[in-house]
Design a protein around this motif. Structure first.
Motif, PDB file in Angstrom:
ATOM      1  N   GLY A  98      -9.202  -4.252 -10.254  1.00 38.69           N
ATOM      2  CA  GLY A  98      -8.767  -2.421  -9.421  1.00 38.69           C
ATOM      3  C   GLY A  98      -8.382  -1.312 -10.111  1.00 38.69           C
ATOM      4  O   GLY A  98      -7.870  -1.943 -11.262  1.00 38.69           O
ATOM      5  N   ALA A 155      -3.988   1.312  -7.073  1.00 44.08           N
ATOM      6  CA  ALA A 155      -3.824   0.761  -6.079  1.00 44.08           C
ATOM      7  C   ALA A 155      -3.524  -1.027  -6.544  1.00 44.08           C
ATOM      8  O   ALA A 155      -3.691  -2.126  -6.030  1.00 44.08           O
ATOM      9  CB  ALA A 155      -5.236   0.318  -5.707  1.00 44.08           C
ATOM     10  N   SER A 196      -9.856   2.928  -7.179  1.00 41.34           N
ATOM     11  CA  SER A 196      -8.419   3.228  -6.148  1.00 41.34           C
ATOM     12  C   SER A 196      -9.107   3.499  -5.132  1.00 41.34           C
ATOM     13  O   SER A 196      -8.224   3.661  -4.261  1.00 41.34           O
ATOM     14  CB  SER A 196      -7.921   5.433  -6.555  1.00 41.34           C
ATOM     15  OG  SER A 196      -8.532   5.971  -6.124  1.00 41.34           O
ATOM     16  N   ARG A 197      -9.471   2.616  -4.712  1.00 41.64           N
ATOM     17  CA  ARG A 197      -9.865   1.924  -3.023  1.00 41.64           C
ATOM     18  C   ARG A 197      -9.299   0.424  -2.847  1.00 41.64           C
ATOM     19  O   ARG A 197     -10.853  -0.504  -2.829  1.00 41.64           O
ATOM     20  CB  ARG A 197     -11.427   2.089  -3.006  1.00 41.64           C
ATOM     21  CG  ARG A 197     -11.660   3.948  -3.181  1.00 41.64           C
ATOM     22  CD  ARG A 197     -12.935   3.691  -2.641  1.00 41.64           C
ATOM     23  NE  ARG A 197     -13.928   3.551  -1.520  1.00 41.64           N
ATOM     24  CZ  ARG A 197     -15.161   4.289  -1.150  1.00 41.64           C
ATOM     25  NH1 ARG A 197     -15.545   4.357  -0.981  1.00 41.64           N
ATOM     26  NH2 ARG A 197     -15.186   3.586   0.314  1.00 41.64           N
ATOM     27  N   PRO A 198      -8.547   0.388  -2.319  1.00 43.79           N
ATOM     28  CA  PRO A 198      -8.320  -1.277  -1.776  1.00 43.79           C
ATOM     29  C   PRO A 198      -9.253  -2.281  -1.010  1.00 43.79           C
ATOM     30  O   PRO A 198      -9.461  -3.197  -1.118  1.00 43.79           O
ATOM     31  CB  PRO A 198      -6.215  -1.335  -0.943  1.00 43.79           C
ATOM     32  CG  PRO A 198      -7.089   0.112  -0.598  1.00 43.79           C
ATOM     33  CD  PRO A 198      -7.525   0.724  -1.921  1.00 43.79           C
ATOM     34  N   ASN A 199      -9.619  -1.156  -0.422  1.00 45.28           N
ATOM     35  CA  ASN A 199     -11.111  -1.741   0.614  1.00 45.28           C
ATOM     36  C   ASN A 199     -12.031  -2.141  -0.261  1.00 45.28           C
ATOM     37  O   ASN A 199     -12.865  -3.743   0.623  1.00 45.28           O
ATOM     38  CB  ASN A 199     -11.413  -0.901   1.674  1.00 45.28           C
ATOM     39  CG  ASN A 199     -12.076   0.563   0.893  1.00 45.28           C
ATOM     40  OD1 ASN A 199     -11.690   0.959   0.156  1.00 45.28           O
ATOM     41  ND2 ASN A 199     -13.761   0.117   1.031  1.00 45.28           N
ATOM     42  N   ASP A 252       1.677   1.923  -3.289  1.00 43.60           N
ATOM     43  CA  ASP A 252       1.293   2.702  -4.667  1.00 43.60           C
ATOM     44  C   ASP A 252       0.887   3.977  -3.760  1.00 43.60           C
ATOM     45  O   ASP A 252       1.033   5.242  -5.058  1.00 43.60           O
ATOM     46  CB  ASP A 252      -0.494   2.330  -4.271  1.00 43.60           C
ATOM     47  CG  ASP A 252      -0.648   0.940  -4.532  1.00 43.60           C
ATOM     48  OD1 ASP A 252      -0.062   0.475  -5.699  1.00 43.60           O
ATOM     49  OD2 ASP A 252      -1.493  -0.554  -4.260  1.00 43.60           O
ATOM     50  N   SER A 273      -1.636  -2.664  -4.314  1.00 41.99           N
ATOM     51  CA  SER A 273      -2.191  -3.184  -2.587  1.00 41.99           C
ATOM     52  C   SER A 273      -3.477  -4.425  -3.152  1.00 41.99           C
ATOM     53  O   SER A 273      -3.610  -5.170  -1.852  1.00 41.99           O
ATOM     54  CB  SER A 273      -2.629  -2.169  -2.210  1.00 41.99           C
ATOM     55  OG  SER A 273      -2.212  -0.763  -1.969  1.00 41.99           O
ATOM     56  N   SER A 274      -3.613  -4.178  -3.923  1.00 39.21           N
ATOM     57  CA  SER A 274      -4.811  -5.296  -4.077  1.00 39.21           C
ATOM     58  C   SER A 274      -4.511  -6.772  -4.572  1.00 39.21           C
ATOM     59  O   SER A 274      -4.954  -7.495  -4.153  1.00 39.21           O
ATOM     60  CB  SER A 274      -5.478  -4.849  -6.070  1.00 39.21           C
ATOM     61  OG  SER A 274      -6.756  -3.652  -5.961  1.00 39.21           O
ATOM     62  N   THR A 325     -11.885  -4.206  -2.481  1.00 41.35           N
ATOM     63  CA  THR A 325     -11.454  -5.256  -2.920  1.00 41.35           C
ATOM     64  C   THR A 325     -11.600  -6.475  -2.294  1.00 41.35           C
ATOM     65  O   THR A 325     -11.961  -7.686  -2.579  1.00 41.35           O
ATOM     66  CB  THR A 325      -9.706  -5.442  -2.975  1.00 41.35           C
ATOM     67  OG1 THR A 325      -8.543  -4.586  -3.827  1.00 41.35           O
ATOM     68  CG2 THR A 325      -8.921  -6.964  -3.101  1.00 41.35           C
ATOM     69  N   ASN A 383       0.622  -1.806   0.404  1.00 39.23           N
ATOM     70  CA  ASN A 383      -0.116  -0.189  -0.078  1.00 39.23           C
ATOM     71  C   ASN A 383       0.519   1.085  -0.372  1.00 39.23           C
ATOM     72  O   ASN A 383       0.274   2.283  -0.692  1.00 39.23           O
ATOM     73  CB  ASN A 383      -0.588  -0.029   1.186  1.00 39.23           C
ATOM     74  CG  ASN A 383      -2.012   0.458   1.627  1.00 39.23           C
ATOM     75  OD1 ASN A 383      -2.086   1.865   2.104  1.00 39.23           O
ATOM     76  ND2 ASN A 383      -2.864   1.202  -0.037  1.00 39.23           N
TER      77      ASN A 383
END
Length: 696
Positions: free
Chosen positions: A427, A431, A404-407, A332, A434-435, A409, A329
């Motif tokens: 994704g 990100a 761009s929101r890894p959450n 990124d 992170s993903s 995932t 993360n």
């Protein structure tokens, strides 16, 4: 000036039309020749006395101007043959769309080139030709080519070669648009009872007469239209229906598509490496879907207890890989900072500050939610004694495409597992690391616990070419959920052959009614804009009743400015909000995802509702008022997925609604609307129990 001889390479639709046109205009067939190619014009040209050459060499020797009249895709070998036969000594006149002078000259051994784009009405002497002649073309050559095309219609001299793409889009392709319009009108008048010759006369003479009137009149088309449009009359009724299709936007799009294609025709053929990359992308899509189907079938057969265990195994793996995930993360974030991502996007990207713990906690919460699959939605006994049940079942294979929101995932993976689906995650590149770290951990956790890892897959290839390939796989992919900016949503909706549930943009509005508690309104406004401005349920517009403007707007301005919010408003309210700048016409429907707020004064509740209907995105909207009747009218008439009374739009969230995590917030009308949790990832089937009944 004696006219040169024009030698056509290709006698297809356009080449044949040009030769027939100049012959009809009185040109001598001695001024023309063509290379023998298969085509339906040969008999006509031969009968007219146009010489048919037996070879390219003969055509080059016998003509001063060579006319390239083959399809652009076939031009390469022809140009090389011109070079090989010494054709560079002749002027090359190209009517091939898209191919520029530099390309033509290089491929034809350095030949001097002039470009023309005629259209097919040249065959009847009513053509229009755009002509571009570079400086190396002599005045005599330019005059000869102009005379040639002038014999079959009008000629437009272009000052820049860049204009050729736009001209091709309008005049070159334009006759086809007209013919398609005539087809539509033929069908329309047939629906009104006019068929055959009568129907054709109605359409063609109407068009012919309207164009003649336009040519003869000094009035603009709009003025002529207004003259024939009586208030509340038949013409007005028809035009209103036409305007619903937005013809301005339609034809701008038509011309843009044609001009873009003209530009694309001069792009080089894909290099071997590009072809290999395309094949690799196709193989990746095939692999994802091949793995997903058996994984979806296995997921659908899991018990509720098994699915809860699978989610717990994934959560434990995420905890074990915490350091790896946070390192990915941070990578990124570093790339995002170097790329100049906005503060809002950077906020959405980060898993720091305990956010990863929150993501894992949300995943575990999903595992504890009631299993939607197998739930009996409806039950009844039929007259024949049959017992009918409507039962929720998993949809199958899902694709979630997001930015761009890894959450997302983890949220999407958890919801897919708990509802008994398989999911393919795509994704955004912001990100990417992170993903990848998150999905690697989830898959390892599933596999270690004895479950199919392919219930959760990540698209590893970031090429834009992949998504359209994925979205055309109807029958293998069951549902697509895009969530992100308006451009992403539009691209998916326009491309997909698979059903789509949109997580569209959030242009959310807060309306402060004249009976509002102003302290409450200020708190809700600050929360809606400032707490997390980069999310879709943050407010972008604030409406204030005119009776409150003098009291409320200075307070709002002071509080928002202190919080770092940039205000945009109208001329009449600027004085009440020092530092606010004027809002542009398009800003009322803008999803800023930033510390920017557009503020407008309205006269009443109806005007506020009209504003939201016009500029909102049907996501989340709120009213602050102490008047229950006004609140009820707002909640009833505002057509959004979530409507609020005396509360912040920031509550539009799966976790806040008690759904656990969410795969997105749907602005669709069908199947799912608002936060999409477990229940929205199921469809249903009917189960019928009988005792031997047969239908009479």
């Amino acid at each position: 000036m004696s006219l040169p001889r024009f030698g056509f390479i290709g006698a297809g639709n356009m080449g044949g039309a040009l030769m027939q046109g100049v012959l009809a205009a009185g040109w001598s067939p001695d001024r023309l020749a063509y290379l023998e190619l298969p085509g339906r014009q040969h008999e006509l040209l031969d009968a007219a006395g146009v010489e048919r050459m037996g070879s390219l060499a003969a055509l080059i020797d016998g003509c001063e101007i060579l006319v390239l009249a083959v399809k652009p895709q076939l031009s390469g070998p022809v140009l090389q043959a011109i070079d090989a036969e010494g054709g560079a000594r002749r002027l090359l006149l190209s009517i091939a769309a898209g191919l520029d002078c530099q390309f033509l000259s290089e491929q034809a051994g350095g030949a001097r080139v002039i470009r023309a784009m005629p259209n097919t009405p040249v065959a009847v002497g009513e053509g229009l030709t755009g002509l571009y002649a570079p400086d190396h073309v002599t005045d005599d050559e330019r005059s000869a080519v102009t005379a040639f095309f002038g014999a079959v219609g009008q000629v437009v001299q272009l000052v820049s070669e860049d204009q050729m793409d736009g001209l091709t889009a309008m005049s070159g392709s334009g006759p086809a648009y007209v013919f398609r319009l005539v087809e539509a009108l033929d069908e329309a008048v047939a629906s009104q009872g006019f068929t055959g010759a009568d129907g054709r006369l109605l359409v063609r003479q109407t068009l012919r007469g309207a164009l003649a009137l336009l040519e003869d009149s000094e009035d603009a088309p709009g003025t002529l239209r207004q003259k024939v449009t009586s208030p509340a009359g038949t013409t007005e009724a028809g035009l209103l229906r036409l305007e619903q299709a937005d013809p301005d936007a339609l034809f701008k799009g038509v011309l843009k598509a044609a001009a873009d294609r003209s530009r694309a025709l001069r792009e080089p053929e894909p290099a071997p490496g590009a072809l290999a990359q395309q094949q690799a992308i196709e193989a990746h899509v095939n692999d994802l879907l091949t793995r997903a189907r058996p994984a979806a079938q296995a997921a659908a057969r899991l018990s509720s207890k098994d699915k809860a265990q699978a989610i717990e195994a994934a959560a434990q793996a995420l905890e074990a890989d915490r350091d790896v995930i946070l390192a990915a993360n941070r990578r990124d974030i570093e790339i995002g900072e170097a790329s100049g991502l906005s503060a809002a996007l950077m906020d959405r990207l980060s898993l720091e500050g305990g956010r990863l713990d929150g993501v894992i906690a949300d995943l575990r919460a999903v595992g504890q939610l009631p299993d939607p699959a197998g739930a009996v939605l409806e039950e009844r006994s039929l007259r024949q004694g049959l017992k009918l049940q409507k039962v929720a079942v998993p949809i199958g294979t899902l694709a979630v495409i997001y930015e761009s929101r890894p959450n997302v995932t983890v949220d999407a993976a958890g919801l897919a597992i708990r509802s008994g689906n398989a999911v393919i995650l795509r994704g955004g590149k912001e990100a990417m690391h992170s993903s990848a770290a998150l999905v690697t951990a989830i898959r390892r956790g599933l596999e270690t616990a004895g479950f199919q890892a392919d219930m959760v897959q990540l698209v590893r290839e970031q090429s834009r070419a992949l998504v359209p390939l994925l979205l055309e796989r109807e029958g293998e992919l069951d549902l697509v959920v895009p969530r992100g900016g308006h451009g992403l949503i539009r691209a998916v909706v326009e491309t997909s052959r698979v059903p789509v549930i949109k997580h569209d943009k959030g242009v959310c509005t807060l309306y402060v009614h004249h009976d509002a508690n102003l302290d409450m309104a200020l708190d809700i406004a600050l929360n809606g804009k400032v707490q997390r401005p980069g999310v879709c349920n943050a407010i972008e517009n604030l409406l204030v009743h005119e009776d409150l403007a003098a009291d409320f707007l200075p307070r709002l301005s002071q509080a928002m400015t202190k919080a770092g919010v940039e205000l945009r408003t109208e001329v009449q309210t600027q004085a009440l909000m020092p530092g606010a700048r004027l809002a542009g016409a398009d800003e009322w429907q803008t999803e800023y995802l930033d510390l920017i707020l557009a503020v407008k004064v309205v006269g009443d509740l109806e005007q506020a509702i009209d504003f939201i209907d016009t500029h909102g995105s049907q996501h989340s909207d709120a009213i602050v008022t102490e008047d229950p009747r006004a609140a009820e009218q707002f909640l009833r008439q505002v057509d959004s997925a979530a409507v609020y009374h005396n509360a912040s739009t920031r509550f539009t969230d799966g976790a806040m609604f008690g759904l656990g995590a969410e795969v997105g917030i749907s602005t669709n009308r069908l199947h799912a609307r608002g936060p999409m949790g477990l229940a929205e990832l199921c469809t249903y089937k009917y189960r019928i129990h009988g005792t031997g009944q047969i239908r009479e």
